[in-house]
Design a protein around this motif. Sequence first.
Motif, PDB file in Angstrom:
ATOM      1  N   ASP A  60     -75.550  66.863 -68.670  1.00  0.00           N
ATOM      2  CA  ASP A  60     -74.893  67.364 -69.886  1.00  0.00           C
ATOM      3  C   ASP A  60     -75.499  66.633 -71.076  1.00  0.00           C
ATOM      4  O   ASP A  60     -75.126  65.508 -71.387  1.00  0.00           O
ATOM      5  N   ARG A  61     -76.452  67.278 -71.742  1.00  0.00           N
ATOM      6  CA  ARG A  61     -77.162  66.645 -72.851  1.00  0.00           C
ATOM      7  C   ARG A  61     -76.574  67.009 -74.208  1.00  0.00           C
ATOM      8  O   ARG A  61     -77.190  66.746 -75.237  1.00  0.00           O
ATOM      9  N   GLY A  62     -75.403  67.625 -74.218  1.00  0.00           N
ATOM     10  CA  GLY A  62     -74.822  68.041 -75.482  1.00  0.00           C
ATOM     11  C   GLY A  62     -75.438  69.345 -75.966  1.00  0.00           C
ATOM     12  O   GLY A  62     -76.215  69.991 -75.274  1.00  0.00           O
ATOM     13  N   GLY A  63     -75.084  69.722 -77.196  1.00  0.00           N
ATOM     14  CA  GLY A  63     -75.603  70.967 -77.744  1.00  0.00           C
ATOM     15  C   GLY A  63     -74.637  72.116 -77.562  1.00  0.00           C
ATOM     16  O   GLY A  63     -73.439  71.923 -77.340  1.00  0.00           O
ATOM     17  N   PRO A  64     -75.137  73.344 -77.649  1.00  0.00           N
ATOM     18  CA  PRO A  64     -74.264  74.519 -77.532  1.00  0.00           C
ATOM     19  C   PRO A  64     -73.541  74.565 -76.195  1.00  0.00           C
ATOM     20  O   PRO A  64     -74.107  74.201 -75.158  1.00  0.00           O
ATOM     21  N   TYR A  65     -72.290  75.024 -76.215  1.00  0.00           N
ATOM     22  CA  TYR A  65     -71.509  75.094 -74.981  1.00  0.00           C
ATOM     23  C   TYR A  65     -72.185  75.986 -73.948  1.00  0.00           C
ATOM     24  O   TYR A  65     -72.131  75.717 -72.753  1.00  0.00           O
ATOM     25  N   ALA A 155     -66.251  68.179 -63.341  1.00  0.00           N
ATOM     26  CA  ALA A 155     -67.013  67.682 -64.490  1.00  0.00           C
ATOM     27  C   ALA A 155     -67.137  68.755 -65.567  1.00  0.00           C
ATOM     28  O   ALA A 155     -67.026  68.462 -66.770  1.00  0.00           O
ATOM     29  N   MET A 156     -67.363  70.002 -65.172  1.00  0.00           N
ATOM     30  CA  MET A 156     -67.470  71.079 -66.150  1.00  0.00           C
ATOM     31  C   MET A 156     -66.138  71.328 -66.845  1.00  0.00           C
ATOM     32  O   MET A 156     -66.097  71.619 -68.056  1.00  0.00           O
ATOM     33  N   PHE A 157     -65.042  71.225 -66.092  1.00  0.00           N
ATOM     34  CA  PHE A 157     -63.727  71.399 -66.700  1.00  0.00           C
ATOM     35  C   PHE A 157     -63.493  70.348 -67.779  1.00  0.00           C
ATOM     36  O   PHE A 157     -63.026  70.657 -68.888  1.00  0.00           O
ATOM     37  N   LEU A 158     -63.837  69.099 -67.467  1.00  0.00           N
ATOM     38  CA  LEU A 158     -63.648  68.028 -68.441  1.00  0.00           C
ATOM     39  C   LEU A 158     -64.539  68.214 -69.660  1.00  0.00           C
ATOM     40  O   LEU A 158     -64.115  67.989 -70.798  1.00  0.00           O
ATOM     41  N   ALA A 159     -65.795  68.619 -69.431  1.00  0.00           N
ATOM     42  CA  ALA A 159     -66.759  68.695 -70.528  1.00  0.00           C
ATOM     43  C   ALA A 159     -66.579  69.932 -71.397  1.00  0.00           C
ATOM     44  O   ALA A 159     -66.825  69.882 -72.609  1.00  0.00           O
TER      45      ALA A 159
END
Length: 725
Positions: A60-65, A155-159
């Motif tokens: 998860d490098r940030g940026g657009p969802y 992890a995806m739910f949290l992020a």
Amino acid sequence: MSPLRHHLQAFLRVEPGRPAYGAGLRAALAVGGPMAVAALLHLPAATWVGLSALFVSLVDRGGPYRDRARAMGAMTLLGAGVGLVAALHLPAWAAVIVTLLWVTACGFARSYGDTPGLMGVVLANYFVVSLALPARDVADALLRSGLFLVGGAWAMFLALMLWPLVPYRPARLAIARCYDALADHAEAVGRWPLEGAPPAAAGVLPVAPWQARMRQLIEQARAVLASTRMGRAGESGRGEHLLVLVEGVDSMMVTLIALTEMLEVAPAEPRYHALRAEVQRALAALAADLRRVTLALEKGTEVNPQPVWDAERVKRALQALQTAGEVPEPVRAGYQYVYTLLDRLRDYAHATVEVAARLEGSAPVPDALALPAGKAEPPPRQALLEPLRENLNVRSVIFRHALRLGVAAALATALVWALGLNHGYWVIITVTVVLQPYAGLTFQRSLQRIAGTLLGAALAAGLVALVREPSIILLAIVVLFAVAMSVQPLSLSAFQVLLTPALVLLAELQSGDWELAGVRIINTLLGGLIALTVTRLLWPSPEHLRLPEQVAFALRADRDYLKSVAAAHSDAEPAVREARRKMGLALLAAEASFQRLLGEWRGPARDLEPVMALLVYARRFTSAVTTLAASRADPASPRELSEVVRFAGGVLDELATAMEQQRRPAPMPATAPAGGGDALSRAHVERLVRQLTVLHSAAERVPPLRLQEGVRSGRASPPAAAGPR
């Protein structure tokens, strides 16, 4: 500077910015939640949920969802598939062959960009762990893959879901960083002494100055905004506002570069101090407007769209100066142009503030803006296999790196099996993490990995010596993961120092073996040694072979930029903007190549000065062209620049060819273009020719084969005859 000192500075360097607190908290919950459940319910298998959540969080490098969801989802599915390798109880020879093939394939993931490249490294590591920790049977392997899916989903739910989902939030933050950097520069120029520019601004510039950082930030903002707007066909609200703000940054950057250039060369005798003080006051007001836009983007702060400053005080100060005494025509024209640029910046700032004021409402973008109207064009679609086809050749850096990575991982696997090392997969993981496409980066990453492991393992050993209560150890693991992920954007070394004790404590907590810190150190040292040995022996790719080509490409991009400026009527025309963008990216690539060269250099530091000067003056020449481009909207600007283009283009072509052939360039033509008839036009052309002359002088001082001799033998080469200064 010695390579060791360079790498030590890189180890201690902290990047500008703020810790990623959200990423740290998400990582702590992603790993700590499943670990706590596993400990409380005595379900050791649930530990795989926490590990998979960690692996998925790493990509998860940030940026657009949308991009984040795609990367994390792909990692979850691929990781679940890779986990089935645990069902294979392979003999040593088969494990070596399978590792060679899989890790090589993962190395090719770099063909698709940074995030796929990171995903390839993570998948290679998980493959190694699954191979080293085989499941009891197929059912157990299937359970492990299912738990990986659960961990990835967690992890995806949290992020992506637990925190408020604001689609344009990443784009807003990326654009805000652009305005913040623009305001920083306006404030810095506004703080110059009235006597003139400080030495650092007058020519002794770092290799990657403010213009380079601005180009990087603008490219990042455009990429994030384009990705966010993809799939939102017909949407013309907030996305359109943000697009205008991106275009505003680009326009103001060009104008501010031109203003900086003019203030550097404008006379600064005491009689001009009052005028320069008014210019500084205007720049401070400009910076305040830019900060208002930044706050509106970051926090949704309401902005008053009414203008709060103008450049009229500068105009009156110039008129007062002319009334008090005679002002030479070149000086009057120069400061008149400074006023023109400030007035243009005022229009741009007012337009961007007005757009920022409409961000939180439904008001459309004003019809008439003093900014170019940009169009959101989706990035060109590329065939799925096209990047692989482009890199399937021995000249490709990615091709050589992928093969080197696979061979090194296979060699490490064979060594681990032969020696029967405890937790031997740490050796292989070190190899896959440390090895980089470039030799200097590999050594730097090795230093970071080894030093980080030594410090982190010592921290883990000290903690274990004090307490072995599982609940406290688990709490320490969660805290270490949280802090490590928070500081990762700022310092890779600090990330490594904090991640190591977390992983060591996690392994000790699972196995009950409280002496694994020393094992981690030994395995890391062995993995680093393998990586460095393979880098030197297998397809070495020294940076001195690439740097001349990168510099030549940048010089030709400068030439093309000048041609596009001469053919245009305004610096806002699409052809000029695209040429300026390509030029900025080419200079960034050349400067990055030089930075990598510093990690390989074995010769005296003074031998690098001509190369550094060449890059510095290439950017200075670019600034002179940008100043000329900014004047194209002025009717007094010279329309006919064919003589200038012919002269400068020929010199830049010769410099590029000389760099590629590693020879001294031919002397500059004796006759230089004189420019237009008015004083300001002559000043623009004279400044451009002067920067080109200094650039040529720097190129003359780069002697043939110096880079090769310095890197290979470490001996100082004989000094070259210096060109005219």
